[in-house]
Design an enzyme around this catalytic site. Structure first.
Site, PDB file in Angstrom:
ATOM      1  N   ASN A  14       6.351   7.232  -3.171  1.00  0.00           N
ATOM      2  CA  ASN A  14       5.355   6.432  -3.885  1.00  0.00           C
ATOM      3  C   ASN A  14       6.046   5.924  -5.149  1.00  0.00           C
ATOM      4  O   ASN A  14       6.182   6.658  -6.132  1.00  0.00           O
ATOM      5  CB  ASN A  14       4.151   7.326  -4.223  1.00  0.00           C
ATOM      6  N   ARG A  97       4.351   4.226   0.251  1.00  0.00           N
ATOM      7  CA  ARG A  97       3.053   3.702  -0.162  1.00  0.00           C
ATOM      8  C   ARG A  97       3.285   2.290  -0.691  1.00  0.00           C
ATOM      9  O   ARG A  97       4.099   2.086  -1.595  1.00  0.00           O
ATOM     10  CB  ARG A  97       2.471   4.577  -1.261  1.00  0.00           C
ATOM     11  N   HIS A 186      -6.864   2.306  -2.847  1.00  0.00           N
ATOM     12  CA  HIS A 186      -7.075   3.736  -2.519  1.00  0.00           C
ATOM     13  C   HIS A 186      -7.435   3.897  -1.038  1.00  0.00           C
ATOM     14  O   HIS A 186      -8.056   4.898  -0.655  1.00  0.00           O
ATOM     15  CB  HIS A 186      -8.232   4.361  -3.331  1.00  0.00           C
ATOM     16  N   ARG A 247      -9.573   1.752 -17.181  1.00  0.00           N
ATOM     17  CA  ARG A 247     -10.045   0.422 -16.758  1.00  0.00           C
ATOM     18  C   ARG A 247     -11.550   0.319 -16.940  1.00  0.00           C
ATOM     19  O   ARG A 247     -12.282   1.271 -16.678  1.00  0.00           O
ATOM     20  CB  ARG A 247      -9.706   0.161 -15.285  1.00  0.00           C
ATOM     21  N   GLU A 390      -3.214  11.942   0.059  1.00  0.00           N
ATOM     22  CA  GLU A 390      -2.655  10.645   0.430  1.00  0.00           C
ATOM     23  C   GLU A 390      -1.261  10.787   1.052  1.00  0.00           C
ATOM     24  O   GLU A 390      -0.908  10.055   1.971  1.00  0.00           O
ATOM     25  CB  GLU A 390      -2.624   9.727  -0.787  1.00  0.00           C
TER      26      GLU A 390
END
Ligand code: AMP
Length: 406
Positions: A14, A97, A186, A247, A390
C-alpha cells in the site's frame, strides 16, 4: 527443497506519497508472515518498522530513505533476513492497493503496460493517490519483473452503483468530459466487511442488505444490497460524505465559492482546508477519537460539539441508506473508530428504535478483535462490529486471480 514448494505467498503493498505499508501473507492458510511500514520517505527522519510474525522479531530503523525504490529495497532486505525474501519461489504475486480505478477497473487486474497507462490516465481524478500507487508498482516490477503484479482498486466494489446514485445532478456532457461522477473509496473494506457481516449472520451475502460504516481517520458509509454496493458516501474524491478525522465531508459547494470570493483564499488553500484541516480536527483541534472522548469526559464543550456534529452526520447516512435499501438486515461498524469507540456506536444508534435498531450496552462494551453482534437478541436489525482487513482482502483477490491465470 524450497524450489519445489508451491508458490502461496502474496506480498501486499500500500504505497502512499511518503509511506509504504506492507504485509506478507501465506494464502495456503491466510496467515500473516510479516508486516511493516516505511514512513516519511524522502525526509531525513524516515523510519522502517518491521515485524516478522513467524519469529516475533520486531526491528526498527531510522535514517534517510530517499525514495520508494530505496524503501522497497529496505523492505526486501528485512524480509530476506527472516528467510522470506522477495526472490523466494514461494512468492506467488505482489498485490497493490490502487486508490482510483475509475469506471474502467471493476475487478482486480493483473498489471501490464495498458493497465499502468490507464491508472496514469486517472491521475487527474486522484492526484494525491494514483501517482504514489504507480511508483510503488513500478518499483516492485523492477525488483521482480518476472512476478505477476495485481492491482486491487479501492473504487471497484462501488462500480455496481446505479447511475441514479453515481451521477451528480450536473450537465452529463460536462461531467463525462471531466470524468466527474461518484466513484466511492474504501471499497476493499466495504466488500470484506459486508461479506463478513453476512457470515456472522449465518447467511450468504446474496441474502442480506447491509449498511457498512467504515469509521477510521477517513470515513465512509455504504449501502450493500444482496452483496452489491448500491450507494456510498464518498464521491469523486474521498472528501464527500461523513465527518472524518481531517476532512469536512458534505458541505454546500457554495462554501468553496464563498471562501474564494469573500475569504480571498486560493483553490489550493481551500483544498488543504477541507481535506487536511477540517472534520474533527478542524472543529476541535483533535482528530483522534480517544482524545476527543477524554476531553468530553473532562467537560470540554468544543470536543463535545465536534462529537455531536460527527454523530449527527452519521445518523443522517444511516437513515438515508436505510431508505435506499428499503429493508436492512444489519449495520456493521468497522475501522479504527468503528471497531474501538463504543460511545460512537451507542450514540449513532441511539433513538433509532423505530427503525428496529438498538445497541445492548453490555455487548457494546466488550473489547474484542472478532466480529460480534452488539444489538440485543430481540432486535429486528442486527448491529455488528466487524473488524476490517483490507490487506487480507487484497491478498485473497490477488491470489484468486493469479491462481486462475496459472
Ligand atoms: P484507521 O484510519 O482505521 O486506522 O483509524 C484511526 C482512528 O481510529 C484514529 O484516528 C482514532 O480516532 C481511532 N481509534 C483508534 N483506536 C481507538 C480506540 N481505542 N478508541 C477510539 N478510537 C480509536
Amino acid at each position: 527443497m524450497a524450489a519445489t514448494r508451491a508458490a502461496t505467498r502474496v506480498l501486499v503493498l500500500n504505497s502512499g506519497s511518503s509511506s509504504v505499508k506492507y504485509q506478507l501473507l501465506d494464502m495456503s492458510d491466510a496467515t500473516r508472515l510479516a508486516v511493516g511500514l516505511v514512513e516519511r520517505i524522502g525526509e531525513q527522519t524516515s523510519r522502517l518498522k518491521h515485524t516478522c510474525l513467524t519469529t516475533g522479531d520486531l526491528r526498527e530503523h531510522s535514517g534517510p530513505i530517499a525514495d520508494h525504490d530505496a524503501a522497497l529495497k529496505a523492505v526486501a532486505e528485512e524480509l530476506s533476513r527472516d528467510g522470506l525474501g522477495l526472490d523466494s519461489p514461494e512468492l506467488a504475486a505482489i498485490g497493490h492497493r490502487v486508490v482510483h480505478g475509475g469506471l474502467f477497473f471493476t475487478e482486480p487486474t493483473v498489471i501490464d503496460d495498458e493497465v499502468l497507462n490507464e491508472i496514469e490516465r486517472l491521475i487527474p481524478v486522484a492526484p494525491l493517490h494514483n501517482p504514489a500507487n504507480l511508483t510503488g508498482i513500478r518499483t516492485a516490477q523492477a525488483l521482480r519483473p518476472d512476478l505477476p503484479q495485481v492491482a486491487v482498486f479501492d473504487t471497484a466494489f462501488h462500480t455496481t452503483m446505479p447511475e441514479s446514485a453515481a451521477r451528480y445532478a450536473i450537465d452529463p456532457k460536462i461531467a463525462d468530459r471531466h470524468r466527474i461522477r461518484r466513484y466511492g473509496f474504501h471499497g476493499t473494506s466495504h466488500a470484506y466487511v459486508s461479506r463478513e457481516t453476512a457470515r456472522l449472520l449465518g447467511k450468504d451475502p446474496s441474502e442480506v442488505n447491509v449498511i457498512v460504516l467504515h469509521l477510521g481517520n477517513g470515513a465512509s458509509a455504504s449501502a450493500v444490497e444482496r452483496g452489491r454496493c448500491v450507494d456510498t458516501s464518498m464521491g469523486l474524491t474521498p472528501l464527500e460524505g461523513l465527518v472524518m478525522g481531517t476532512r469536512s465531508g458534505d458541505l454546500d459547494p457554495a462554501v468553496i465559492f464563498h471562501l474564494a470570493r469573500v475569504g480571498g483564499m486560493s483553490m489550493d488553500e481551500i483544498d488543504t482546508l477541507l481535506n487536511k484541516r477540517s472534520g474533527l480536527f478542524g472543529l476541535c483541534g483533535d482528530n483522534d477519537m480517544r482524545e476527543i472522548r477524554r476531553r468530553i469526559d473532562e467537560g470540554d464543550e468544543e470536543a463535545a460539539l465536534a462529537f455531536d456534529i460527527y454523530i449527527h452526520r452519521l445518523k443522517k447516512y444511516i437513515g438515508a441508506y436505510y431508505a435506499v435499501l428499503g429493508e436492512v438486515d444489519a449495520i456493521a461498524f468497522t475501522a479504527g473508530v468503528g471497531e474501538n469507540a463504543a460511545p460512537v456506536r451507542e450514540a449513532a444508534i441511539a433513538g433509532l428504535a423505530g427503525l428496529g435498531l438498538a445497541v445492548d450496552p453490555v455487548r457494546n462494551a466488550v473489547r474484542s478483535g472478532a466480529p460480534r453482534l452488539i444489538s440485543p437478541g430481540s432486535a429486528r436489525v442486527a448491529v455488528a462490529v466487524v473488524p476490517t482487513d483490507e490487506e487480507l482482502e487484497i491478498a485473497t483477490q490477488t491470489y484468486a486471480l493469479v491462481g486462475k491465470n496459472d
